[in-house]
Each structure stands twice: as C-alpha cells, then as structure tokens.
Design a protein around this motif. Structure first.
Motif, PDB file in Angstrom:
ATOM      1  N   THR A  18      19.270  35.503  40.186  1.00 36.01           N
ATOM      2  CA  THR A  18      20.676  35.326  40.524  1.00 36.01           C
ATOM      3  C   THR A  18      21.223  36.613  41.126  1.00 36.01           C
ATOM      4  OG1 THR A  18      20.905  33.832  38.639  1.00 36.01           O
ATOM      5  CG2 THR A  18      22.946  34.697  39.610  1.00 36.01           C
ATOM      6  N   VAL A  19      21.758  36.523  42.347  1.00 30.19           N
ATOM      7  CA  VAL A  19      22.387  37.673  42.991  1.00 30.19           C
ATOM      8  C   VAL A  19      23.894  37.541  42.789  1.00 30.19           C
ATOM      9  CG1 VAL A  19      22.811  38.859  45.185  1.00 30.19           C
ATOM     10  CG2 VAL A  19      20.545  37.941  44.675  1.00 30.19           C
ATOM     11  N   VAL A  20      24.498  38.591  42.248  1.00 26.66           N
ATOM     12  CA  VAL A  20      25.940  38.588  42.015  1.00 26.66           C
ATOM     13  C   VAL A  20      26.595  39.656  42.890  1.00 26.66           C
ATOM     14  CG1 VAL A  20      25.827  37.673  39.668  1.00 26.66           C
ATOM     15  CG2 VAL A  20      25.733  40.134  40.030  1.00 26.66           C
ATOM     16  N   ILE A  21      27.855  39.389  43.235  1.00 29.39           N
ATOM     17  CA  ILE A  21      28.655  40.317  44.030  1.00 29.39           C
ATOM     18  C   ILE A  21      29.894  40.667  43.209  1.00 29.39           C
ATOM     19  CG2 ILE A  21      29.942  40.663  46.172  1.00 29.39           C
ATOM     20  CD1 ILE A  21      27.034  40.150  46.726  1.00 29.39           C
ATOM     21  N   MET A  22      30.154  41.952  43.088  1.00 25.61           N
ATOM     22  CA  MET A  22      31.337  42.422  42.383  1.00 25.61           C
ATOM     23  C   MET A  22      32.153  43.282  43.337  1.00 25.61           C
ATOM     24  SD  MET A  22      29.278  43.282  38.914  1.00 25.61           S
ATOM     25  CE  MET A  22      27.599  43.095  39.471  1.00 25.61           C
ATOM     26  N   SER A  23      33.466  43.046  43.367  1.00 32.07           N
ATOM     27  CA  SER A  23      34.328  43.772  44.298  1.00 32.07           C
ATOM     28  C   SER A  23      35.337  44.618  43.533  1.00 32.07           C
ATOM     29  CB  SER A  23      35.052  42.793  45.222  1.00 32.07           C
ATOM     30  OG  SER A  23      35.922  41.962  44.486  1.00 32.07           O
ATOM     31  N   TRP A  24      35.652  45.769  44.111  1.00 27.29           N
ATOM     32  CA  TRP A  24      36.697  46.631  43.573  1.00 27.29           C
ATOM     33  C   TRP A  24      37.136  47.567  44.683  1.00 27.29           C
ATOM     34  CZ3 TRP A  24      31.664  47.908  43.248  1.00 27.29           C
ATOM     35  CH2 TRP A  24      31.290  49.229  43.439  1.00 27.29           C
ATOM     36  N   SER A  25      38.237  48.236  44.468  1.00 28.69           N
ATOM     37  CA  SER A  25      38.666  49.254  45.426  1.00 28.69           C
ATOM     38  C   SER A  25      38.995  50.514  44.645  1.00 28.69           C
ATOM     39  CB  SER A  25      39.865  48.787  46.256  1.00 28.69           C
ATOM     40  OG  SER A  25      40.973  48.558  45.434  1.00 28.69           O
ATOM     41  N   PHE A  35      35.050  48.345  47.957  1.00 30.31           N
ATOM     42  CA  PHE A  35      33.624  48.436  47.659  1.00 30.31           C
ATOM     43  C   PHE A  35      33.099  47.082  47.199  1.00 30.31           C
ATOM     44  CE2 PHE A  35      34.938  52.800  47.225  1.00 30.31           C
ATOM     45  CZ  PHE A  35      33.866  53.520  47.714  1.00 30.31           C
ATOM     46  N   LEU A  36      31.807  46.867  47.434  1.00 27.12           N
ATOM     47  CA  LEU A  36      31.082  45.715  46.912  1.00 27.12           C
ATOM     48  C   LEU A  36      29.815  46.218  46.253  1.00 27.12           C
ATOM     49  CD1 LEU A  36      31.144  43.229  49.919  1.00 27.12           C
ATOM     50  CD2 LEU A  36      32.427  43.037  47.789  1.00 27.12           C
ATOM     51  N   ALA A 105      42.791  40.857  44.464  1.00 28.36           N
ATOM     52  CA  ALA A 105      43.884  41.017  45.435  1.00 28.36           C
ATOM     53  C   ALA A 105      43.919  42.440  45.980  1.00 28.36           C
ATOM     54  CB  ALA A 105      45.219  40.647  44.791  1.00 28.36           C
ATOM     55  N   GLN A 106      43.657  43.412  45.130  1.00 29.17           N
ATOM     56  CA  GLN A 106      43.662  44.812  45.569  1.00 29.17           C
ATOM     57  C   GLN A 106      42.535  45.064  46.569  1.00 29.17           C
ATOM     58  OE1 GLN A 106      43.393  47.638  42.354  1.00 29.17           O
ATOM     59  NE2 GLN A 106      43.562  49.395  43.705  1.00 29.17           N
ATOM     60  N   TRP A 107      41.356  44.502  46.311  1.00 25.98           N
ATOM     61  CA  TRP A 107      40.232  44.653  47.235  1.00 25.98           C
ATOM     62  C   TRP A 107      40.575  44.011  48.570  1.00 25.98           C
ATOM     63  CZ3 TRP A 107      36.971  41.409  49.962  1.00 25.98           C
ATOM     64  CH2 TRP A 107      35.803  41.981  50.477  1.00 25.98           C
ATOM     65  N   ARG A 108      41.149  42.815  48.525  1.00 28.01           N
ATOM     66  CA  ARG A 108      41.497  42.106  49.752  1.00 28.01           C
ATOM     67  C   ARG A 108      42.511  42.900  50.573  1.00 28.01           C
ATOM     68  NH1 ARG A 108      41.337  37.084  52.644  1.00 28.01           N
ATOM     69  NH2 ARG A 108      42.206  37.834  54.597  1.00 28.01           N
ATOM     70  N   ASP A 112      41.842  44.277  54.294  1.00 30.26           N
ATOM     71  CA  ASP A 112      42.760  43.946  55.391  1.00 30.26           C
ATOM     72  C   ASP A 112      43.259  45.208  56.086  1.00 30.26           C
ATOM     73  OD1 ASP A 112      42.439  41.258  54.864  1.00 30.26           O
ATOM     74  OD2 ASP A 112      44.358  41.047  53.819  1.00 30.26           O
ATOM     75  N   ALA A 113      43.510  46.252  55.316  1.00 27.39           N
ATOM     76  CA  ALA A 113      44.020  47.498  55.888  1.00 27.39           C
ATOM     77  C   ALA A 113      42.942  48.255  56.659  1.00 27.39           C
ATOM     78  CB  ALA A 113      44.595  48.390  54.783  1.00 27.39           C
TER      79      ALA A 113
END
Length: 162
Positions: A18-25, A35-36, A105-108, A112-113
């Motif tokens: 299983t490959v998982v993706i985690m996002s944060w900024s 970041f991913l 939402a913060q990552w998005r 976007d920026a």
C-alpha cells in the motif's frame, strides 16, 4: 555462455504494498511551502524488508534517482511523474502508481500560491504511527534515514481547466 539481463523486471504492485500520500505545509521565511510524503506501508508480499528495493525499482523506472538531493522537475516535461490538484482532492501519478489523497486546506492554499509541491518519496516503509498524525509525519519525513534513502522532487502542479 550465460548472460545477465539488465532490463528491469516488471513492476509488481504486490511488491510495493500500500502506497500512502501524506500532505502538509511548513512556514518558511518565503511563506508556506507544500510538501508530500509518499511511502509504502511495508505490507507488500515480501514484507517491510522488501519494500526499499520495490520502491527503488518504481522510482528508477520513472527516471528518478534515490539519494541524489532535490530534483527540480518543474522544467522536465518528459518526466513521467505528475501532481494533479482539483477541488477537494489530489493525485500523484507515475508509471505503476496512481495515489489519490485529500490534502489539507493549508496545503492546498500553499500549492495554489506556489504552483508546486515538494515530494519526498521514501524507500523506507512507514514506521511513524498513524499517517494522519502531523507530528509523526514530520518526524518520519525529516529523519536522516528517510531523507538519505528517498527521492526528493519539486513537482509542478497541474489542474483541470474547464
């Protein structure tokens, strides 16, 4: 006479698990940077011991080297790795992987920026606890062994245009 084939063996999703993706900024002096972290849970057929080789094979087939520092892929249109972002969802695509995730939402807002995201694709299997624990993700992603044995890319973000 015996010859050894140098052709890569076919990618088997069962090897990756299983490959998982985690996002944060993360806030920097230049603003929020998205970041991913992509990694296997180590639940492939060969278990966590086989995960590093399986992930390295996946990355190699995509033309990405492990441990070579940060690759700025924003100017490499032929690299078969993409990041698609749409309202409420995103997907990391590459040969053998189509990993969809729901970004914060913060990552998005950071994506976007900036128009890009920094990807860390770890060959180490996830060992950090719950993948939705921001502190665990940061600890794993910033661990010396993770960074030393990962592929790191800056990816342009694509979106659907109507």
């Amino acid at each position: 006479m015996t010859s050894i084939s140098t052709a890569p063996r076919p990618l088997r999703p069962a090897d990756l698990g299983t490959v998982v993706i985690m996002s944060w900024s993360r806030e920097t002096p230049d603003g929020d940077v998205p970041f991913l972290l992509a990694c296997s849970l180590g639940d492939g057929e060969g278990g966590p011991e086989a995960t590093p080789a399986a992930v390295e094979g996946l990355l190699s087939r995509s033309g990405i080297a492990v441990g070579d520092g940060v690759l700025d892929a924003t100017g490499l249109p032929d690299l078969p790795v993409g990041l698609l972002v749409v309202p409420g969802a995103a997907a990391l695509t590459m040969p053998g992987v189509n990993a969809q995730f729901v970004p914060t939402a913060q990552w998005r807002a950071a994506v976007d920026a900036r128009g890009y995201a920094c990807l860390i694709f770890a060959t180490r299997p996830w060992t950090g606890g719950e993948p939705d624990d921001a502190k665990a993700v940061a600890t794993f992603a910033n661990h010396e062994d993770t960074l030393r044995t990962s592929a790191q890319l800056v990816l342009s973000v694509r979106s659907l245009r109507s």
